[in-house]
Scaffold this motif. Sequence first.
Motif, PDB file in Angstrom:
ATOM      1  N   HIS A   7       3.701  11.716  14.675  1.00 20.81           N
ATOM      2  CA  HIS A   7       2.346  11.168  14.615  1.00 20.81           C
ATOM      3  C   HIS A   7       1.729  11.371  13.233  1.00 20.81           C
ATOM      4  CE1 HIS A   7      -1.547   9.939  16.168  1.00 20.81           C
ATOM      5  NE2 HIS A   7      -2.084  11.072  15.753  1.00 20.81           N
ATOM      6  N   ASN A   8       1.104  10.308  12.710  1.00 22.36           N
ATOM      7  CA  ASN A   8       0.391  10.358  11.422  1.00 22.36           C
ATOM      8  C   ASN A   8       1.228  10.988  10.312  1.00 22.36           C
ATOM      9  OD1 ASN A   8      -1.792   9.075  12.518  1.00 22.36           O
ATOM     10  ND2 ASN A   8      -3.142  10.848  12.516  1.00 22.36           N
ATOM     11  N   PHE A   9       2.506  10.667  10.294  1.00 23.15           N
ATOM     12  CA  PHE A   9       3.429  11.274   9.340  1.00 23.15           C
ATOM     13  C   PHE A   9       3.150  10.812   7.912  1.00 23.15           C
ATOM     14  CE2 PHE A   9       7.402  11.170   6.937  1.00 23.15           C
ATOM     15  CZ  PHE A   9       7.977  12.406   7.215  1.00 23.15           C
ATOM     16  N   GLN A  10       2.814   9.529   7.758  1.00 20.88           N
ATOM     17  CA  GLN A  10       2.686   8.942   6.430  1.00 20.88           C
ATOM     18  C   GLN A  10       1.228   8.692   6.093  1.00 20.88           C
ATOM     19  OE1 GLN A  10       6.811   6.537   6.143  1.00 20.88           O
ATOM     20  NE2 GLN A  10       5.292   5.557   7.434  1.00 20.88           N
ATOM     21  N   GLU A  11       0.837   9.109   4.904  1.00 16.66           N
ATOM     22  CA  GLU A  11      -0.526   8.935   4.433  1.00 16.66           C
ATOM     23  C   GLU A  11      -0.497   7.950   3.262  1.00 16.66           C
ATOM     24  OE1 GLU A  11      -3.425  12.092   2.510  1.00 16.66           O
ATOM     25  OE2 GLU A  11      -3.119  12.526   4.644  1.00 16.66           O
ATOM     26  N   TYR A  12      -1.348   6.931   3.319  1.00 13.40           N
ATOM     27  CA  TYR A  12      -1.314   5.869   2.324  1.00 13.40           C
ATOM     28  C   TYR A  12      -2.428   6.041   1.298  1.00 13.40           C
ATOM     29  CZ  TYR A  12       2.019   3.420   5.288  1.00 13.40           C
ATOM     30  OH  TYR A  12       3.136   3.097   6.010  1.00 13.40           O
ATOM     31  N   GLU A  13      -2.066   5.802   0.050  1.00 14.48           N
ATOM     32  CA  GLU A  13      -3.037   5.886  -1.032  1.00 14.48           C
ATOM     33  C   GLU A  13      -3.584   4.485  -1.315  1.00 14.48           C
ATOM     34  OE1 GLU A  13      -0.666   7.832  -4.063  1.00 14.48           O
ATOM     35  OE2 GLU A  13      -1.465   9.783  -3.465  1.00 14.48           O
TER      36      GLU A  13
ATOM     37  N   GLY B 264       0.869  -1.165   0.000  1.00 13.94           N
ATOM     38  CA  GLY B 264       0.000   0.000   0.000  1.00 13.94           C
ATOM     39  C   GLY B 264       0.905   1.212   0.000  1.00 13.94           C
ATOM     40  N   TYR B 265       0.869   1.990  -1.062  1.00 14.56           N
ATOM     41  CA  TYR B 265       1.848   3.057  -1.222  1.00 14.56           C
ATOM     42  C   TYR B 265       1.508   4.283  -0.377  1.00 14.56           C
ATOM     43  CZ  TYR B 265       2.841   0.367  -5.482  1.00 14.56           C
ATOM     44  OH  TYR B 265       3.141  -0.634  -6.370  1.00 14.56           O
ATOM     45  N   VAL B 266       2.542   4.891   0.219  1.00 17.12           N
ATOM     46  CA  VAL B 266       2.338   6.205   0.816  1.00 17.12           C
ATOM     47  C   VAL B 266       2.347   7.232  -0.311  1.00 17.12           C
ATOM     48  CG1 VAL B 266       3.410   5.533   2.995  1.00 17.12           C
ATOM     49  CG2 VAL B 266       4.787   6.673   1.260  1.00 17.12           C
ATOM     50  N   ASP B 267       1.742   8.380  -0.072  1.00 14.45           N
ATOM     51  CA  ASP B 267       1.693   9.392  -1.118  1.00 14.45           C
ATOM     52  C   ASP B 267       3.081  10.001  -1.343  1.00 14.45           C
ATOM     53  OD1 ASP B 267       1.849  10.857   1.242  1.00 14.45           O
ATOM     54  OD2 ASP B 267       0.533  12.436   0.529  1.00 14.45           O
ATOM     55  N   THR B 268       3.241  10.676  -2.452  1.00 10.66           N
ATOM     56  CA  THR B 268       4.561  11.196  -2.828  1.00 10.66           C
ATOM     57  C   THR B 268       5.087  12.207  -1.811  1.00 10.66           C
ATOM     58  OG1 THR B 268       3.505  12.858  -4.244  1.00 10.66           O
ATOM     59  CG2 THR B 268       4.196  10.808  -5.288  1.00 10.66           C
ATOM     60  N   MET B 269       4.197  13.004  -1.236  1.00  9.85           N
ATOM     61  CA  MET B 269       4.627  13.991  -0.230  1.00  9.85           C
ATOM     62  C   MET B 269       5.242  13.280   0.971  1.00  9.85           C
ATOM     63  SD  MET B 269       3.845  17.205  -1.167  1.00  9.85           S
ATOM     64  CE  MET B 269       3.487  18.138   0.317  1.00  9.85           C
ATOM     65  N   SER B 270       4.607  12.206   1.426  1.00  9.75           N
ATOM     66  CA  SER B 270       5.121  11.478   2.590  1.00  9.75           C
ATOM     67  C   SER B 270       6.464  10.838   2.284  1.00  9.75           C
ATOM     68  CB  SER B 270       4.117  10.399   3.013  1.00  9.75           C
ATOM     69  OG  SER B 270       2.896  10.959   3.435  1.00  9.75           O
TER      70      SER B 270
ATOM     71  N   ASN C   3      -7.798   9.663   2.106  1.00 15.53           N
ATOM     72  CA  ASN C   3      -6.707   8.752   2.432  1.00 15.53           C
ATOM     73  C   ASN C   3      -6.696   8.587   3.953  1.00 15.53           C
ATOM     74  OD1 ASN C   3      -5.882   8.440  -0.236  1.00 15.53           O
ATOM     75  ND2 ASN C   3      -4.409  10.107  -0.133  1.00 15.53           N
ATOM     76  N   TRP C   4      -7.451   7.605   4.418  1.00 19.48           N
ATOM     77  CA  TRP C   4      -7.729   7.468   5.847  1.00 19.48           C
ATOM     78  C   TRP C   4      -6.660   6.696   6.606  1.00 19.48           C
ATOM     79  CZ3 TRP C   4      -8.138   2.393   7.430  1.00 19.48           C
ATOM     80  CH2 TRP C   4      -8.307   1.450   6.422  1.00 19.48           C
TER      81      TRP C   4
END
Length: 344
Positions: free
Chosen positions: A271-277, A115-121, A304-305
């Motif tokens: 906390h909540n540093f990485q957001e997954y797409e 499950g990929y994290v978004d490019t910003m993360s 992106n929950w």
Amino acid sequence: MLNRTQKQIFRALMAKPSTFWELIKEQDGHLAHFTQVMEEMLALGLVRYEGSYIYLTDKGKEEARGQGLSPLQPLTCPTCGGKTVTFQGSFPRVLREFAEIVRQRPAAIAEFDQGYVDTMSTVARVAIMYQRGDLENQDILLIGDDDLTSIAIALTGMARHITVLEVDDRLVEFIDLQARKKGWTNLSVHRYDVRHPLPREFQGQYDTFLIDPVETLPGIRLFLSRCALSLRGKGSAGYFGLTHLEASRDKWYFIQRLILDMNFVITDIIHNFQEYELEREGFVSKNYPLVQRAFGPLPVPDTNWYTSNFFRLEAVAKPRVPEQENIPTGREFYFDDEAYATLP
């Protein structure tokens, strides 16, 4: 007496009605607990589910006020989004070039719990490594790289060498192709399954590791052990992601004890540093455990929950590698009772 998850749900709904997926981001319990709390609040008439939104009932509003709660105020930094770094200097270029490359990457597959994290993360990970002195002229190891962080690191031109050990042949080929196209002689990728012993040529050769491990206890123990064996010694650093969504505080306790026993200290947790797409329609249609155990039919996610926290470790002595026992060979490597966003 309300528990933490109940308080967090009350505060979020006092501010505004929310979808199921939005509420997940406003609480820090694991998904099994969150779904149980939501069921209880519905049964007690504290909330109602209407359309795609969850609302506080009059009874819920009265209960929240009686508990001294107030509507949740947005306090996350609007510039960095809580990541603690902003993209300055060469990093806007890195982000731009990275975003172009990853459009071509293979799709995530459940076989390897991808499950990929978004490019910003992803680029923010690299910015943190740079900020903390773990990037420039460093030998860096990544075990598993579906997020393609190795490519973001290579785009900075700062690392001495980047080694990727990856189980997915598609990603091995993709990373190797990008390295050859870009002429990156300091990026190498090898097929490797973390359930096998770490080859001798990768032992004691690295200054920094970065992983996004599976979150079963045997799995994360194995990932950290392989990484510890790869490091040069005192002062070496490591980075990894860990959710609260599929890792309860009891699991966090075990992991942190393991980290200390391995001669690491935890210097940072963001906390909540990485957001997954994660897939959206597919997540509902494939009937993941979270969908099965929710209080009712769920709409397709509207955000992106799925997020995770970013850990930095530093070795205070030569890393101690624990003995490995009963390494799972099947899906139990990826799946346990808390894995609500992972297919069995």
